[in-house]
Write an enzyme that holds these catalytic residues in place. Structure first.
Site, PDB file in Angstrom:
ATOM      1  N   TRP A 188       0.989  -1.081   0.019  1.00  0.00           N
ATOM      2  CA  TRP A 188      -0.039  -0.221  -0.471  1.00  0.00           C
ATOM      3  C   TRP A 188       1.184   1.566   0.111  1.00  0.00           C
ATOM      4  O   TRP A 188      -0.052   2.167   0.071  1.00  0.00           O
ATOM      5  CB  TRP A 188      -0.693  -0.499   1.089  1.00  0.00           C
ATOM      6  N   GLU A 237      -5.598   0.479   5.675  1.00  0.00           N
ATOM      7  CA  GLU A 237      -6.294   1.626   6.798  1.00  0.00           C
ATOM      8  C   GLU A 237      -6.762   0.537   7.650  1.00  0.00           C
ATOM      9  O   GLU A 237      -6.544   0.672   9.109  1.00  0.00           O
ATOM     10  CB  GLU A 237      -6.485   2.789   7.091  1.00  0.00           C
ATOM     11  N   THR A 263      -4.729  -4.734  13.964  1.00  0.00           N
ATOM     12  CA  THR A 263      -4.153  -6.245  13.292  1.00  0.00           C
ATOM     13  C   THR A 263      -2.705  -6.177  12.266  1.00  0.00           C
ATOM     14  O   THR A 263      -1.798  -5.116  12.001  1.00  0.00           O
ATOM     15  CB  THR A 263      -4.493  -7.078  11.587  1.00  0.00           C
ATOM     16  N   LEU A 291      -9.022 -12.482   9.309  1.00  0.00           N
ATOM     17  CA  LEU A 291      -9.168 -11.444  10.329  1.00  0.00           C
ATOM     18  C   LEU A 291      -9.165 -10.548  11.449  1.00  0.00           C
ATOM     19  O   LEU A 291      -9.142 -10.138  11.911  1.00  0.00           O
ATOM     20  CB  LEU A 291      -8.464 -10.555   8.815  1.00  0.00           C
ATOM     21  N   TYR A 347     -12.473  -8.836  13.723  1.00  0.00           N
ATOM     22  CA  TYR A 347     -13.006  -7.502  13.575  1.00  0.00           C
ATOM     23  C   TYR A 347     -14.198  -7.276  12.540  1.00  0.00           C
ATOM     24  O   TYR A 347     -13.691  -6.909  11.672  1.00  0.00           O
ATOM     25  CB  TYR A 347     -12.350  -6.484  13.682  1.00  0.00           C
ATOM     26  N   TYR A 400      -8.847   9.386  12.656  1.00  0.00           N
ATOM     27  CA  TYR A 400      -7.183   8.904  12.413  1.00  0.00           C
ATOM     28  C   TYR A 400      -7.296   8.502  11.161  1.00  0.00           C
ATOM     29  O   TYR A 400      -6.381   9.137  10.462  1.00  0.00           O
ATOM     30  CB  TYR A 400      -7.345   8.086  13.363  1.00  0.00           C
ATOM     31  N   ASP A 458      -2.957   7.760  16.551  1.00  0.00           N
ATOM     32  CA  ASP A 458      -3.504   6.652  17.118  1.00  0.00           C
ATOM     33  C   ASP A 458      -2.931   6.316  18.240  1.00  0.00           C
ATOM     34  O   ASP A 458      -1.301   7.109  18.669  1.00  0.00           O
ATOM     35  CB  ASP A 458      -2.945   5.785  16.222  1.00  0.00           C
ATOM     36  N   GLU A 469       3.317   8.925   7.440  1.00  0.00           N
ATOM     37  CA  GLU A 469       3.793   7.421   7.567  1.00  0.00           C
ATOM     38  C   GLU A 469       5.229   7.424   8.882  1.00  0.00           C
ATOM     39  O   GLU A 469       5.509   6.588   8.616  1.00  0.00           O
ATOM     40  CB  GLU A 469       3.606   7.013   6.251  1.00  0.00           C
ATOM     41  N   CYS A 508      17.776   5.510  16.974  1.00  0.00           N
ATOM     42  CA  CYS A 508      16.014   6.620  16.720  1.00  0.00           C
ATOM     43  C   CYS A 508      16.605   7.872  15.608  1.00  0.00           C
ATOM     44  O   CYS A 508      17.307   8.479  16.278  1.00  0.00           O
ATOM     45  CB  CYS A 508      15.720   7.179  17.638  1.00  0.00           C
TER      46      CYS A 508
END
Ligand code: SF4
Length: 383
Positions: A27, A40, A46, A83, A85, A123, A141, A185, A205
């Site tokens: 994606w 998304e 997941t 998957l 939900y 979100y 999120d 992202e 980091c």
């Protein structure tokens, strides 16, 4: 809070790191809002590794929003099966139909319109619109909130109302306006791969020099641990009817759901998909299942029938810990019931089923049964 040249440097470091280190995910190779939207939704609660095969398979069947809108719901659920939900899949198709009807089959590019679609919250709207349409909307999120809280050494419960608003304001201020999609992202990637909940990798980091929690030695205590919601224990009993050719009977999502004395809704626990005859148990699993099956599924089952008790199946759905006591009953031929399907016990994949139903089917397979149970309680009846 960063401003001026330190903020510019911070943005540059994060975006450079993302450009060099980002995971190559399908994606991320597209700007097609339909594909970004699908990813998304699938990624909610997941893991990426679990989503990958579903994402590819789903797109093979439903390559665009129109195909998804026009598909039978059962086919959409079948491709989502496993998957979890399932309201996500139902809402996805509902939103696809809204997009076809109201938005010329194109995901809307305005936040307010996106928020009116089924299954789209703040979100998800920010993620899709920033990545697909470069809208200046910062995502927030759990992952991003953790990164922001550590960067600014923000203490307390991040989910409390005031704190969440504070974090959203921080996310908005930090966002690189020239590249909102990449920025979002990058923040999510940092939270998923470097600034992880446990053992964050501060040594590698890219924004460590701006991190207050690191400077103050508070990395392990931010964010504050949330109290775990107590798990609710649920007991179910399920009946697996098996004929001589190893076919079994599943009931359609709309049939035979009961409310137990404890108030657990069996249909919801079975995700409103195809399922074995199932009852919520209050005391005696075998007696209550037998009575349910005779009353609500097929009255011809003899009242003195003995089921073969199989190994219990355990399954967790959010805060519910479900234990199913499966019983196998060999019967040839299987009864003809309206709204039921006869399927090979080993291959139930032609209809949508939950992981819980799959586990129950596996428990009833002959090889599993022979390992742990004596077959002497199986009765053969003719209907
Ligand atoms: Fe997270 Fe450590 Fe980076 Fe701070 S330095 S943002 S705690 S990984």
């Amino acid at each position: 809070m960063l401003t001026g040249p330190p903020l510019t440097r911070f943005r540059k470091k994060l975006l450079t790191w993302f450009a060099e280190s980002r995971r190559d995910l399908p994606w991320r190779r597209t700007k097609d809002p339909y594909r970004i939207w699908l990813s998304e939704i699938m990624l909610q609660q997941t893991r990426v590794a679990a989503v990958l095969p579903y994402y590819e398979r789903f797109l093979e069947h439903f390559p665009d929003v129109r195909t998804l809108a026009n598909a039978p719901e059962e086919e959409v659920l079948r491709l989502w099966a496993g998957l979890g939900y399932y309201s996500r899949a139902r809402n996805l198709q509902k939103a696809a139909r809204q997009i076809v009807a109201d938005h010329h089959s194109r995901f809307p590019d305005a936040r307010e319109r996106a928020l009116r679609l089924a299954g789209i919250g703040e979100y998800t709207a920010a993620a899709i619109l920033s990545i697909a349409y470069k809208k200046k909307l910062a995502v927030l999120d759990g992952n991003v909130a953790r990164v922001l809280a550590r960067l600014t050494a923000l203490r307390g419960d991040l989910r409390s109302n005031g704190k969440w608003q504070e974090l959203q304001a921080m996310a908005d201020r930090l966002m690189a306006p020239a590249a909102p999609g990449d920025w979002n992202e990058a923040m999510m990637e940092l939270g998923a791969t470097v600034c992880t909940p446990r053992s964050p990798q501060c040594l590698i980091c890219p924004v460590a020099e701006s991190c207050q929690a690191r400077k103050l030695g508070l990395v392990d205590s931010i964010p504050e641990k949330r109290k775990k919601r107590a798990a609710i224990e649920v007991r179910l009993a399920a009946l697996v009817l098996v004929d001589a050719g190893n076919h079994t009977l599943l009931l359609s999502p709309s049939r035979h759901t009961l409310k137990s004395g404890a108030g657990h809704h069996v249909a919801g626990l079975l995700s409103r998909l195809w399922h074995f005859p199932t009852v919520a148990v209050v005391r005696d699993a075998e007696r209550e299942l037998l009575s349910h099956v005779r009353r609500g599924v097929f009255p011809a089952l003899p009242s003195r029938a003995k089921f073969l008790s199989l190994s219990p199946v355990r399954h967790t759905v959010t805060h519910r810990q479900i234990t199913v006591q499966p019983f196998r009953f060999d019967v040839d031929p299987l009864p003809d019931l309206p709204g039921a399907k006869k399927l090979p016990l080993r291959d139930l994949g032609s209809v949508p089923i939950s992981n819980l139903t799959r586990k129950v089917a596996n428990a009833a397979l002959p090889e599993r049964r022979d390992r742990s149970h004596s077959p002497d309680r199986t009765a053969i009846l003719n209907f």
